[in-house]
Design a protein around this motif. Sequence first.
Motif, PDB file in Angstrom:
ATOM      1  N   LEU A  45       0.759  -1.746   0.088  1.00 59.87           N
ATOM      2  CA  LEU A  45       0.170   0.199   0.102  1.00 59.87           C
ATOM      3  C   LEU A  45       0.654   1.655  -0.398  1.00 59.87           C
ATOM      4  N   TYR A  69      -7.822  -5.724   7.015  1.00 62.65           N
ATOM      5  CA  TYR A  69      -7.702  -5.010   5.935  1.00 62.65           C
ATOM      6  C   TYR A  69      -8.036  -3.576   6.612  1.00 62.65           C
ATOM      7  N   ALA A  73      -4.127  -1.455   6.552  1.00 59.26           N
ATOM      8  CA  ALA A  73      -4.914   0.189   6.104  1.00 59.26           C
ATOM      9  C   ALA A  73      -5.354   1.338   6.518  1.00 59.26           C
ATOM     10  N   LEU A  82      -6.663   5.711  -2.151  1.00 57.40           N
ATOM     11  CA  LEU A  82      -6.693   4.477  -2.351  1.00 57.40           C
ATOM     12  C   LEU A  82      -8.094   4.283  -2.482  1.00 57.40           C
TER      13      LEU A  82
END
Length: 408
Positions: A45, A69, A73, A82
């Motif tokens: 990421l 996730y 994130a 994103l």
Amino acid sequence: MGVSQHDGPRVAAVICAGGSGSRAGAGAPKQYRLLDGRPILAASLELFLNHPSVSQVVTVIGADHADLYESAAAPFAGSDRLKAPVAGGDSRQASVRAGLEALAADAVDIVLVHDAARPFATPALVDRAIASAFANGGAVPGVAVVDTICEVDRGGGRGGTLDRARCRALQTPQGFDYARLRAAHGQALAAGREDFTDDGALYGWAGERVVVFEGEIENVKLTTPEQFEVFARREAVEALLTLGDVRVGTGFDVHAFGPGDHVVIGGVAVPHGFGLSGHSDADVVLHALTDAVLGALGDGDIGAHFPPSDPAWKGADSARFMADAVARVRARGGVIAHLDVTVIGEAPKVGPHREAMRARIAEICGVAVGRVGVKATTTEKLGFAGRREGLAAMASATIRLPLTEELA
């Protein structure tokens, strides 16, 4: 030299993070295991969200991985690049197709497809993927094979030797013309082909040109338990060599009981006949741990950074305070080595909730559960805790910071 998103192709990245990681052994899916103190997925990421040529990033996740996730994130939640994650399919091919469809409404020229289990890819590799895909339509990174490669028959017998000079071990990110790759996936689906494990192969099957560009030896795919053990040992050695400034801080917090039907301790809601009153959600465990970390840094206390007089923190989740303290450690190039806390009170009992507290604290701080200790004791019915008027917690935090000249 990277291609600017202003004068070059519009580039998006699809990160494949939907696998179960069963080959990596017991534990969380490999893309969410910790490497260098953070989930492996976070490295990918960061790579794409910080790359100047990439304008959109979408992650394909497992259907039951939403919480994992969100945690991985979290540091990137404010990025306008994103996109929301999408659920993958039963195969890697189906998962990539889902990621491509998630970009259908965006203006995309080049798409990069990357495996989350490759956390060591560099911006220079992304540069080469974009440039090669733009020039050729399809491009995959590959590294020269140094071992002798042979075919093996079904019985395990050795077959012919392949010419290793013509062989390459393929990697990701792989780059493609977005519209053509999406069309190729559509063709494969219509033809009943769901057996492609590599987008370069699928793209070539659809009649498109694919070239191989220079990959990176360090861009390995973490797959087996042995690999994780090797990198864990390497991290430990590097920490000992580079993070030699070991510091210990302590923290203490007290909150009185008030109206309510539960208390929040260590980030876990525990049923009780009373609540706790005080700053934010009055989580004595996270408050004490936050002060311990700040103390090890020599950076004030929780009240200095989050004044109880500020209405912004009324009822706030104390996980925010803990996460902020940990972020301060990382901003100085440090790591959390160990956290330990003791809850002081007659009730509620901590034992039934101990492991949930350890897991939550570890999640907030981005450390392994084995680096968190949670204990409880009473005061033998002495004092305010013994009279069941409230709870207290005392904590210690051990951190490692880089050695500085001031220590010389």
